[in-house]
Structure formats: C-alpha cells, structure tokens
Scaffold this motif. Structure first.
Motif, PDB file in Angstrom:
ATOM      1  N   ARG A 122       3.893   1.646  -0.778  1.00  0.00           N
ATOM      2  CA  ARG A 122       4.796   1.635  -1.754  1.00  0.00           C
ATOM      3  C   ARG A 122       4.008   1.937  -3.307  1.00  0.00           C
ATOM      4  N   ASN A 123       2.864   2.093  -3.121  1.00  0.00           N
ATOM      5  CA  ASN A 123       1.914   2.258  -4.400  1.00  0.00           C
ATOM      6  C   ASN A 123       0.848   3.526  -3.707  1.00  0.00           C
ATOM      7  N   PRO A 124       1.289   4.639  -3.742  1.00  0.00           N
ATOM      8  CA  PRO A 124       0.547   5.426  -2.902  1.00  0.00           C
ATOM      9  C   PRO A 124      -0.626   6.468  -3.772  1.00  0.00           C
ATOM     10  N   THR A 125      -0.216   6.262  -5.364  1.00  0.00           N
ATOM     11  CA  THR A 125      -1.165   7.058  -6.392  1.00  0.00           C
ATOM     12  C   THR A 125      -2.377   6.551  -6.602  1.00  0.00           C
ATOM     13  N   LYS A 126      -2.652   5.316  -6.206  1.00  0.00           N
ATOM     14  CA  LYS A 126      -4.084   4.710  -6.456  1.00  0.00           C
ATOM     15  C   LYS A 126      -4.266   3.506  -5.334  1.00  0.00           C
TER      16      LYS A 126
ATOM     17  N   LYS B 186       0.796  -1.339   0.139  1.00  0.00           N
ATOM     18  CA  LYS B 186       0.095   0.144  -0.083  1.00  0.00           C
ATOM     19  C   LYS B 186       0.913   1.231  -0.103  1.00  0.00           C
TER      20      LYS B 186
END
Length: 365
Positions: A59-63, A57
């Motif tokens: 490491r993938n903050p944009t979506k 989560k």
C-alpha cells in the motif's frame, strides 16, 4: 502392531471445506475453544504480522517503509482490537492445521498484488465473481490450481468419479497418502489451502445426467465450462447443455498443446465440437472401454493430428498399455493454456472459437 492401529484409526473423511472462526463473534470464540480442547494436537500457524507487514508494503509502493513506520501503520490498522481478533482463523480438518489470515478483501489484495498490472484492479474484481466448472480432474487438477493461483474466479465446481491411484501420480500433484482419496477432494483441499475464500463445490460421483443441471446452474449459472472427461456420453451431453445455456466450453487435449474453444455464448447456433461429433446414439456410449472409445474420439479430437508417439500409443491400448498416456509436462501446459484462455474469455479479450496448437516440438527445434 500396524494392523491393530489401523483397526482403531478413523476412516478417511471427504472433508474439503475449511472452517472459519471470527473471534469478534462470541459463538466463534466458543467454537474455537471447543475445537482446541477436543483436538489438543492441532498445529497453529499464526503469522498474521507477516501478512500485515506485506499489506503495508504494497500500500506504500513509492518508498520502502522503515521498521518503525511499518509498525506504526500496523498499529493503526489493528486499532483497539486484540491481535487474535484481527482477521480470521481458518481450520483445515483434513490436516489439523489452524491458520491466522487477514480478512477476505485484504487477503485478495495481497494474493493478487503481484499480478498487477498484468491484471488490473478492475479486472481482478470482475474475475472474482466468475464461476467456472471443470469435469475431469487429471488435466483438470492443473487447470483448477492455476485458476486459483492466478485468482481467475470466485467459485469452482469440480466433477470426477475417480479416486486417486498411484498410476495417476505421473501427472496429478499430490502425496502418496492421498491414494484412494477422491480426485475432486484432493483438488478441493489444495484449493482451500491456497485460497480458503474461493468457493468450491465438489461432485465426487462425476458429472451425470441427474446432476448436470445442478452443476451448470445451481446458485448461479456457470460463466465457463472446462471439459476434460473421458466419458464419451458426458463429453457430448455436457456440450448440449452448455449450448442450451450459452456457456463457452474450453477443452485441452494433453497432446501437442491442443486447446479447443467453443463460444456458445457468442455463437449459440455453433455446431457441437465444430461439427466433429459423429452420428451416434448417446445411450450406447456408456461404459465403453478405452479401446472402444477410440473410433468415436478419433474424429472429435482429430486424432489424425496427434503426435507420432500418441498415435503409436493409441494402437497399443489393450496390448502393452491399458489406457492413453498423459505426461506431467503436458498436463501443466494444459493448466496454463486453459487458465489463460478462461481469463481472456472472462474479460472479453478473446472472442474466437477454434482449435489451436502450442506444439513445443514444432516451436522449439
């Protein structure tokens, strides 16, 4: 019945270091198997997947990841390893808990993810290498735990000769089962439960003239020294040592939010405690009662500036109370003040020496 059980019960240990098991190593596999066989009542906490979901989560903050996307990334992260071989297993001997956590780098990434961007990745890396020593584990316990929660160091050295009494629990956060356990051990155990990767070294005999060199310099010199002890001789001797080694000293008084900073690293000729230490023979300062300490502490701590209730209390020592009072609210504030100061010193954001007050009675009226 109770007395019979007590006779059979093992003595309280002073264990405070967690034990790590990496199941990718055969020796650790055997060690863990032996542990579980010998102690079948151990409670196992295996919530690794929760940590991995959070890792994907952040490491993938944009979506927001769908459940399927998160699971796919976790499978890619694990690869061909059996789930039990991912990360490490940490055993806490004092509580008989075995906990499954991610490896150190991922653990730090998760533990500090909600510090950003108040603390940057570059600053987190700098702070993780800092060594901080704390003498005195009343206010010092709050300081140590705040430093660890914010992860402002990679190593802590803790010194205090006292064991916990019930009277200490108005300000030291712990359970009643810790009565008569060493204060440094109590703090070190909680640190290990918050963050087992932070190195902790305990000095349960307190700081002494014989262990002072070890405390300040063994396995690398301290970056910051936090002094919260009641011993007048050690209060002075430790500053002499810090000045010799050019180590900054931070102290919190637990009254009126007073914090004291001595930047011996930037001002090596600075007088000890801003020149407030009276002319005394240090050899005469050991073993003083609290009432006998007051005339020496008074100029050092500027007790004329203490709160009205503290001044009254000091006059009651040996009459209606046995020692000076401390409140949990002041101790927790002290933990925050010292931790914030240590972070700013470590990151070269604060360069001043001095004595400062965060007095709620003056600020909030």
């Amino acid at each position: 019945m109770i007395r019979e059980h007590l006779r059979k019960q093992q003595d309280e240990s002073n264990d405070y270091k967690p034990v790590f098991y990496n199941l990718n190593r055969e020796q650790d596999q055997q060690g863990l198997a032996t542990l579980l066989k010998s102690r079948p009542h151990i409670r196992i906490n295996d919530n690794l997947y929760s940590q991995l979901r959070e890792l994907m989560k952040i490491r993938n903050p944009t979506k927001p990841l769908t459940h399927e996307e998160s699971e796919k990334k976790i499978r890619e992260y694990i690869g061909a390893l059996p789930a039990d071989h991912v990360g490490v297993w940490v055993y806490y001997p004092w509580s008989d808990h075995l906990v499954h956590i991610v490896d150190e780098a991922d653990f730090i990434e998760l533990r500090t993810s909600r510090n950003k961007h108040k603390i940057t990745d570059e600053e987190i890396a700098i702070l993780s290498k800092k060594k901080i020593g704390i003498v005195g584990l009343s206010v010092g316990q709050s300081i140590a735990l705040t430093l660890v929660m914010e992860r402002l160091c990679g190593e802590l050295r803790l010194a205090d000769f006292d064991k916990l009494e019930l009277t200490n629990m108005n300000r030291i956060r712990c359970g009643v089962h810790n009565i008569q356990v060493s204060k440094v051990v109590i703090a070190a155990r909680e640190i290990a439960e918050l963050d087992p990767y932070i190195k902790v070294k305990c000095y349960p005999d307190g700081m002494t003239e014989s262990n002072m060199d070890d405390f300040f310099s063994a396995d690398g010199q301290l970056d910051i020294f936090v002094e919260e002890c009641d011993g007048v001789d050690i209060k002075i001797l430790s500053r002499i040592k810090a000045k010799q080694l050019k180590i900054p000293v931070v102290m919190e008084m637990n009254d009126r939010g007073m914090i004291d900073i001595e930047r011996f690293d930037l001002e090596p000729d600075r007088p000890l405690l801003h020149g407030l230490i009276p002319e005394v023979e240090i050899s005469t300062l050991k073993g003083l009662t609290d009432a006998e300490k007051l005339p020496i502490f008074s100029p050092m701590l500027a007790l004329e500036n203490a709160s009205a209730r503290m001044k009254f209390s000091l006059g009651e020592i040996g009459k209606t109370i046995t020692t000076w009072p401390q409140l949990a609210s002041s101790v927790v504030l002290g933990g925050a003040l010292v931790a914030d100061t240590c972070r700013r010193i470590s990151l070269n954001q604060l360069k001043s020496s001095g004595r400062y007050y965060i007095d709620f009675e003056q600020l909030i009226v």
